[in-house]
Design an enzyme around this catalytic site. Structure first.
Site, PDB file in Angstrom:
ATOM      1  N   THR A 150       0.826  -1.208   0.000  1.00 18.38           N
ATOM      2  CA  THR A 150       0.000   0.000   0.000  1.00 18.38           C
ATOM      3  C   THR A 150       0.862   1.260   0.000  1.00 18.38           C
ATOM      4  OG1 THR A 150      -1.773  -1.144   1.166  1.00 18.38           O
ATOM      5  CG2 THR A 150      -1.758   1.260   1.287  1.00 18.38           C
ATOM      6  N   GLY A 189       2.669  -2.382   8.210  1.00 15.89           N
ATOM      7  CA  GLY A 189       2.957  -2.758   9.579  1.00 15.89           C
ATOM      8  C   GLY A 189       4.296  -3.456   9.737  1.00 15.89           C
ATOM      9  N   GLU A 441      -6.291  -4.890   3.549  1.00 20.05           N
ATOM     10  CA  GLU A 441      -6.388  -5.975   2.566  1.00 20.05           C
ATOM     11  C   GLU A 441      -7.549  -5.740   1.603  1.00 20.05           C
ATOM     12  OE1 GLU A 441      -3.755  -7.253   3.084  1.00 20.05           O
ATOM     13  OE2 GLU A 441      -3.509  -6.961   5.212  1.00 20.05           O
TER      14      GLU A 441
END
Length: 684
Positions: A150, A189, A441
């Site tokens: 992303t 993350g 997601e």
């Protein structure tokens, strides 16, 4: 420090007695249902094994973590992650036992992406040679990795990613470059402060015969981003944590940009696609969707996780609303006892359908896991036939299941009344952390296009007269219901009295919506964007149909349930299906999937089923075997000592109550014999 409050007790009734009464009035064999739900894969045994270890470690105490600053929460999360890995080594835990320990500690680990998307991508996308090199390093935690896909400007639209990976045939290197600010990796993350490696997804740019670079779409690369000794980013890489979020206080979500940073040819994961190191010639994958395998894996995990998350919230809500009493029955004696809150239909209609939903999510999660595992085996064998179906199913179910769970947590919180707003509810962190799931997601509205596109393709194939054996469940569904939808035969479903009819009604409605969307898109050539709302409705209908079907089929085929348990679960199924159908009654009517008379009678049917389930509500949530340590809830604790725990948390555990302040505005002192305004200002 003790005081007179130590001897005080709640008025009138005991929560322990209230929950004991609830459990005694139900004939549900709790342990039998627990084994049915969670025993098959060894989850209950794993939980029992690791819980003893986790609870004995002071570092895993949850008493004070809500009062920590965000930097301190990250440091605590990192310390917990390290200790859990050490305990795994010490006790010889399996990966599943380690994962169970992480689940019980319930603090999003800074190592989460290393254990999830990073290693999964290497297993699924790396060549045999790359696997042999990287997997031992990953599994031993000699390196720590993240997954960087992303970007600041693009999330769900993976094809729109801006980071470039240009191949230099002279040096046999790829050059990673962020040409714009929005090309910055974002939300990744484990990467902000923890990871030293990352799977970096970038646009593959290769030179053509004239030397002009041409894009071949996004591809994954494994990249070392920090020095292994200093843990500082390499020159040419800017990387850091993005800052506070709604939840995930212990997770270091990242930003990352590259400035002409060179990586070797071997960095490109090459199981399905590759670049010739000498010529720069590209070999494309046999099936393009296979490069999104990691996303599908994470979506399948999210679908499985949704049941446990919602079960936690419902456990708190059911237990507390049976302990909490408010108002006497207006039609009873004026001095009659106050009623348990769960006896009110206005509370039941919010909580009991969510109780049923947790079970529906459970059976669908198991089905999704089976489909993912079988499809991966087929892919490894070179068969990509089931990939599109799995991808479509995972997209629609991820959207619906996370919406149900996220909305369900908040519904439970509100049904708790005023105490639901407090830290003793046990829902603050659960609610905040789970808010990420409807967008990570794949945004829950955007990814439903993937499901709709597959269904339209299947409808086109079915109407085109494709012969042969049905490829998947969608083929069977469409061929079954299209004759009725097109008026060749008549549809008649007794949804009030037949469980099979409920299933057929959902399948009929989903097929009818697919046929409508097919007519709009394929026959009438309507623009894609103009149909996006219809696509979402179609995906939701098909996903609801899957939940109802999998729930029904699981009960119909189960052989490990006693008659008492089976009868109660059939009522739970009927509540989920009937409540869900009633919420979209207009669609069912216009699709010919239910009659007006039956739809008019459906609300009364829902109330009737809730009355049957109400005596078993506490036993049904007990069957999920969620330990008090995980719940961390005064309201939802197993023994019902709600008010004692709420007061203890406020009076004895709250660190703010250990401070004596100076409220005089004309004096700089803030804390008596402690900090003043200058000291506070210096920290900002």
């Amino acid at each position: 420090m003790s005081d007179f409050t130590d001897s005080l007790r709640p008025k009138q009734h005991s929560g322990l007695e209230a929950l004991a009464h609830e459990r005694q009035q139900s004939n549900l064999p709790i342990d039998e249902l627990s084994t049915h739900l969670l025993g098959a894969d060894g989850f209950l045994a794993r939980q029992t094994k690791v819980l003893k270890v986790v609870q004995s470690e002071p570092l895993f105490s949850k008493s004070y973590q809500q009062n920590l600053s965000r930097p301190d929460r990250y440091k605590l999360g990192l310390a917990r992650g390290k200790l859990l890995r050490r305990l795994a080594d010490k006790h010889g835990w399996t990966p599943e036992e380690h994962e169970t320990a992480e689940y019980l500690v319930d603090d999003v680990s800074p190592y989460m992406l290393h254990m999830g998307m990073f290693v999964t991508t290497i297993r699924e996308q790396a060549s045999d040679t790359q696997r042999a090199h990287w997997l031992p390093l990953i599994e031993s935690w000699k390196i720590i990795g993240a997954y960087a896909q992303t970007e600041l400007g693009h999330g769900s639209n993976v094809r729109g990613l801006e980071l470039e990976a240009r191949y230099d045939t002279k040096t046999r290197e790829f050059v990673l470059h962020s040409p714009t600010l929005t090309a910055s990796k974002w939300w990744n993350g484990t990467l902000g402060r923890t990871a030293n490696h990352a799977i970096v997804v970038a646009q593959l740019l290769l030179p053509d015969a004239k030397g002009k670079y041409v894009s071949y779409g996004p591809h994954p690369f494994i990249v070392q981003v920090r020095d292994m000794k200093t843990h500082l980013p390499f020159e040419g890489i800017v990387i850091g944590d993005i800052g506070p979020k709604y939840g995930y206080a212990s997770m270091d979500n990242a930003y990352m940009l590259f400035n002409n940073f060179r990586i070797p040819h071997s960095a490109m994961l090459s199981r399905y696609s590759s670049v010739n190191p000498d010529t720069g010639k590209y070999t494309k994958p046999e099936e393009s969707a296979v490069v999104y395998g990691t996303l599908t894996f994470m979506r399948s995990k999210i679908i499985q996780h949704a049941r446990l998350v919602l079960a936690r919230a419902v456990t708190v809500a059911v237990r507390y609303t049976t302990v909490r009493r408010q108002f006497a029955d207006r039609d009873g004696p004026s001095n009659g006892p106050e009623l348990p809150v769960l006896d009110y239909p206005t509370v039941q209609i919010r909580i009991l359908p969510l109780l049923a939903t947790a079970f529906a999510l459970h059976y669908t999660g198991l089905a999704m896991q089976e489909i993912y595992n079988s499809t991966r085996k087929e892919i490894e064998a070179g068969n990509f036939g089931s990939l599109a179906y799995m991808h479509s199913m995972s997209s629609g179910l991820k959207s619906l299941c996370t919406t149900l769970a996220a909305d369900g947590i908040e519904t439970c919180r509100r049904a708790l009344g005023g105490h639901g707003f407090g830290g003793g509810s046990g829902l603050i962190q659960l609610n905040n952390d789970y808010l990420s799931k409807p967008t990570v997601e794949g945004d829950n509205w955007m990814i439903t296009q993937q499901t709709a596109a597959y269904l339209v393709k299947k409808m086109t194939s079915t109407l085109g007269g494709a012969k042969g054996t049905a490829v998947d469940e969608i083929d069977v569904q469409f061929r079954t219901y299209l004759p009725q939808i097109r008026g060749v035969s008549e549809a008649s479903y007794n949804i009030l009295e037949s469980d099979e009819a409920l299933v057929k009604s959902f399948q009929h409605r989903a097929t009818a919506l697919a046929y409508r969307v097919y007519q709009a898109r394929v026959v009438n050539k309507k623009p894609w964007t103009s149909l996006m709302i219809e696509f979402h409705k179609l995906s939701k209908a098909q996903s609801q149909s899957i939940l109802v079907t999998k729930f029904h089929n699981a009960l119909a085929s189960s052989t490990d349930l006693s008659p008492a348990t089976r009868n109660i679960l059939w009522d739970v199924f009927r509540l989920f299906a009937s409540y869900t159908l009633d919420a979209d009654r207009y669609e069912f009517f216009t699709c010919g999937a239910a009659s007006q008379a039956q739809l008019d009678a459906l609300p009364a049917r829902v109330n009737e089923i809730m009355t049957k389930i109400r005596p078993h509500a506490v036993s049904l949530v007990d069957a999920w075997k969620i330990p008090d340590y995980l719940l961390d809830s005064a309201l939802g604790r197993y023994d019902g000592r709600v008010y004692e725990d709420l007061f203890n948390r406020a009076h004895r555990l709250n660190p703010l109550n250990k401070l004596t302040v100076n409220p005089n505005y004309w004096e700089d002192e803030i804390i008596k014999d402690g900090e003043d305004i200058k000291a506070i200002r210096a920290k900002l």
